[in-house]
Scaffold this motif. Structure first.
Motif, PDB file in Angstrom:
ATOM      1  N   GLN A  34      -8.560  11.637 -65.955  1.00 31.32           N
ATOM      2  CA  GLN A  34      -7.776  12.818 -66.312  1.00 31.32           C
ATOM      3  C   GLN A  34      -6.982  13.325 -65.108  1.00 31.32           C
ATOM      4  O   GLN A  34      -5.840  13.764 -65.255  1.00 31.32           O
ATOM      5  N   ALA A  35      -7.570  13.256 -63.931  1.00 33.18           N
ATOM      6  CA  ALA A  35      -6.866  13.690 -62.719  1.00 33.18           C
ATOM      7  C   ALA A  35      -5.623  12.836 -62.490  1.00 33.18           C
ATOM      8  O   ALA A  35      -4.548  13.366 -62.169  1.00 33.18           O
ATOM      9  N   GLY A  36      -5.744  11.532 -62.663  1.00 28.33           N
ATOM     10  CA  GLY A  36      -4.595  10.642 -62.512  1.00 28.33           C
ATOM     11  C   GLY A  36      -3.551  10.893 -63.584  1.00 28.33           C
ATOM     12  O   GLY A  36      -2.349  10.933 -63.305  1.00 28.33           O
ATOM     13  N   PHE A  37      -3.997  11.100 -64.809  1.00 28.48           N
ATOM     14  CA  PHE A  37      -3.089  11.367 -65.921  1.00 28.48           C
ATOM     15  C   PHE A  37      -2.297  12.654 -65.663  1.00 28.48           C
ATOM     16  O   PHE A  37      -1.078  12.690 -65.848  1.00 28.48           O
ATOM     17  N   GLU A  38      -2.982  13.688 -65.222  1.00 24.94           N
ATOM     18  CA  GLU A  38      -2.314  14.966 -64.957  1.00 24.94           C
ATOM     19  C   GLU A  38      -1.331  14.867 -63.794  1.00 24.94           C
ATOM     20  O   GLU A  38      -0.255  15.472 -63.843  1.00 24.94           O
ATOM     21  N   ASP A  39      -1.686  14.116 -62.771  1.00 21.11           N
ATOM     22  CA  ASP A  39      -0.748  13.934 -61.655  1.00 21.11           C
ATOM     23  C   ASP A  39       0.528  13.246 -62.132  1.00 21.11           C
ATOM     24  O   ASP A  39       1.632  13.657 -61.786  1.00 21.11           O
ATOM     25  N   ALA A  40       0.374  12.201 -62.926  1.00 23.79           N
ATOM     26  CA  ALA A  40       1.550  11.462 -63.401  1.00 23.79           C
ATOM     27  C   ALA A  40       2.406  12.320 -64.315  1.00 23.79           C
ATOM     28  O   ALA A  40       3.633  12.357 -64.169  1.00 23.79           O
ATOM     29  N   ALA A  44       4.074  14.051 -60.150  1.00 21.46           N
ATOM     30  CA  ALA A  44       3.619  13.920 -58.766  1.00 21.46           C
ATOM     31  C   ALA A  44       3.417  12.456 -58.384  1.00 21.46           C
ATOM     32  O   ALA A  44       3.243  11.582 -59.237  1.00 21.46           O
ATOM     33  N   GLN A  45       3.422  12.203 -57.082  1.00 23.93           N
ATOM     34  CA  GLN A  45       3.115  10.871 -56.561  1.00 23.93           C
ATOM     35  C   GLN A  45       1.628  10.606 -56.692  1.00 23.93           C
ATOM     36  O   GLN A  45       0.826  11.534 -56.806  1.00 23.93           O
ATOM     37  N   LYS A  46       1.266   9.326 -56.609  1.00 22.00           N
ATOM     38  CA  LYS A  46      -0.152   8.975 -56.546  1.00 22.00           C
ATOM     39  C   LYS A  46      -0.710   9.559 -55.268  1.00 22.00           C
ATOM     40  O   LYS A  46      -0.075   9.505 -54.212  1.00 22.00           O
ATOM     41  N   LYS A  47      -1.914  10.093 -55.349  1.00 20.89           N
ATOM     42  CA  LYS A  47      -2.552  10.669 -54.174  1.00 20.89           C
ATOM     43  C   LYS A  47      -3.530   9.672 -53.581  1.00 20.89           C
ATOM     44  O   LYS A  47      -4.131   8.870 -54.302  1.00 20.89           O
ATOM     45  N   ASN A  48      -3.712   9.739 -52.266  1.00 17.77           N
ATOM     46  CA  ASN A  48      -4.683   8.855 -51.631  1.00 17.77           C
ATOM     47  C   ASN A  48      -6.088   9.431 -51.812  1.00 17.77           C
ATOM     48  O   ASN A  48      -6.260  10.576 -52.225  1.00 17.77           O
ATOM     49  N   PHE A  56     -10.504  17.934 -55.082  1.00 14.58           N
ATOM     50  CA  PHE A  56     -11.532  18.098 -56.097  1.00 14.58           C
ATOM     51  C   PHE A  56     -12.920  18.356 -55.510  1.00 14.58           C
ATOM     52  O   PHE A  56     -13.890  18.457 -56.251  1.00 14.58           O
ATOM     53  N   ASN A  57     -12.985  18.445 -54.189  1.00 15.18           N
ATOM     54  CA  ASN A  57     -14.256  18.666 -53.504  1.00 15.18           C
ATOM     55  C   ASN A  57     -15.303  17.663 -54.001  1.00 15.18           C
ATOM     56  O   ASN A  57     -16.421  18.014 -54.340  1.00 15.18           O
ATOM     57  N   ASP A  58     -14.907  16.419 -54.042  1.00 14.32           N
ATOM     58  CA  ASP A  58     -15.760  15.342 -54.538  1.00 14.32           C
ATOM     59  C   ASP A  58     -15.466  14.095 -53.704  1.00 14.32           C
ATOM     60  O   ASP A  58     -14.387  13.516 -53.800  1.00 14.32           O
ATOM     61  N   LYS A  59     -16.414  13.705 -52.881  1.00 17.66           N
ATOM     62  CA  LYS A  59     -16.203  12.577 -51.976  1.00 17.66           C
ATOM     63  C   LYS A  59     -16.269  11.224 -52.675  1.00 17.66           C
ATOM     64  O   LYS A  59     -15.839  10.220 -52.138  1.00 17.66           O
ATOM     65  N   LYS A  60     -16.801  11.194 -53.905  1.00 14.46           N
ATOM     66  CA  LYS A  60     -16.944   9.927 -54.631  1.00 14.46           C
ATOM     67  C   LYS A  60     -15.733   9.726 -55.550  1.00 14.46           C
ATOM     68  O   LYS A  60     -15.805   9.911 -56.757  1.00 14.46           O
ATOM     69  N   VAL A  61     -14.631   9.324 -54.967  1.00 16.42           N
ATOM     70  CA  VAL A  61     -13.408   9.114 -55.733  1.00 16.42           C
ATOM     71  C   VAL A  61     -13.486   7.775 -56.460  1.00 16.42           C
ATOM     72  O   VAL A  61     -13.760   6.755 -55.854  1.00 16.42           O
ATOM     73  N   ASP A  62     -13.258   7.807 -57.761  1.00 13.70           N
ATOM     74  CA  ASP A  62     -13.192   6.574 -58.553  1.00 13.70           C
ATOM     75  C   ASP A  62     -11.718   6.183 -58.635  1.00 13.70           C
ATOM     76  O   ASP A  62     -10.988   6.590 -59.541  1.00 13.70           O
ATOM     77  N   ARG A  63     -11.277   5.402 -57.661  1.00 13.51           N
ATOM     78  CA  ARG A  63      -9.861   5.053 -57.522  1.00 13.51           C
ATOM     79  C   ARG A  63      -9.335   4.306 -58.741  1.00 13.51           C
ATOM     80  O   ARG A  63      -8.214   4.546 -59.182  1.00 13.51           O
ATOM     81  N   GLN A  64     -10.140   3.412 -59.291  1.00 19.74           N
ATOM     82  CA  GLN A  64      -9.691   2.623 -60.442  1.00 19.74           C
ATOM     83  C   GLN A  64      -9.454   3.511 -61.661  1.00 19.74           C
ATOM     84  O   GLN A  64      -8.449   3.350 -62.366  1.00 19.74           O
ATOM     85  N   ALA A  65     -10.340   4.460 -61.915  1.00 16.36           N
ATOM     86  CA  ALA A  65     -10.154   5.381 -63.046  1.00 16.36           C
ATOM     87  C   ALA A  65      -8.936   6.259 -62.815  1.00 16.36           C
ATOM     88  O   ALA A  65      -8.156   6.512 -63.742  1.00 16.36           O
ATOM     89  N   TYR A  66      -8.743   6.720 -61.583  1.00 16.86           N
ATOM     90  CA  TYR A  66      -7.578   7.534 -61.252  1.00 16.86           C
ATOM     91  C   TYR A  66      -6.287   6.751 -61.513  1.00 16.86           C
ATOM     92  O   TYR A  66      -5.356   7.268 -62.134  1.00 16.86           O
TER      93      TYR A  66
END
Length: 124
Positions: A34-40, A44-48, A56-66
């Motif tokens: 959802q975070a990736g969907f909302e950015d697009a 907005a650009q893709k975020k690193n 998101f105050n979450d260190k466990k980023v799921d890059r593939q889902a994003y």
């Protein structure tokens, strides 16, 4: 009796006080899709990963889902008719659409809308 009434009223009103921390919503796991969907869809650009973790105050980023969510958002927003409407409305070209194969055609549609929007505003 009159002395007891104010004290009783004070006790009753104090019992009705709401603790602001007891009703705070519980944070669940971050929905990276959802975070990736909302950015697009916001253009907005893709975020690193570092920016996502901080936002998101979450260190466990799921890059593939994003990235899957971002691609889905790009499919929704990077459409000629929609970008034409964005141009008419005076919105900037969404950065995320620069990454798609049809970017030159999309930018052309957006520019057409932008030009017509500016022309129409001059007539008013």
């Amino acid at each position: 009796m009159l002395r007891i009434l104010p004290a009783l009223l004070l006790v009753l009103l104090t019992g009705c006080q709401v603790d602001p921390y007891t009703h705070a919503p519980a944070r669940g796991a971050t929905d990276w899709y959802q975070a990736g969907f909302e950015d697009a869809t916001a253009g907005a650009q893709k975020k690193n990963d570092e920016t996502l973790a901080a936002n998101f105050n979450d260190k466990k980023v799921d890059r593939q889902a994003y990235l899957r969510g971002y691609a889905s958002g790009q499919e929704k927003i990077c459409q000629p008719d929609l970008l034409y409407a964005w141009g008419l409305a005076g919105k900037i070209f969404p950065t995320g659409c620069d990454d798609v194969d049809t970017a030159p055609q999309l930018r052309q549609q957006w520019q057409k809308g932008m030009d017509e929007g500016v022309s129409a505003s001059r007539l008013n």
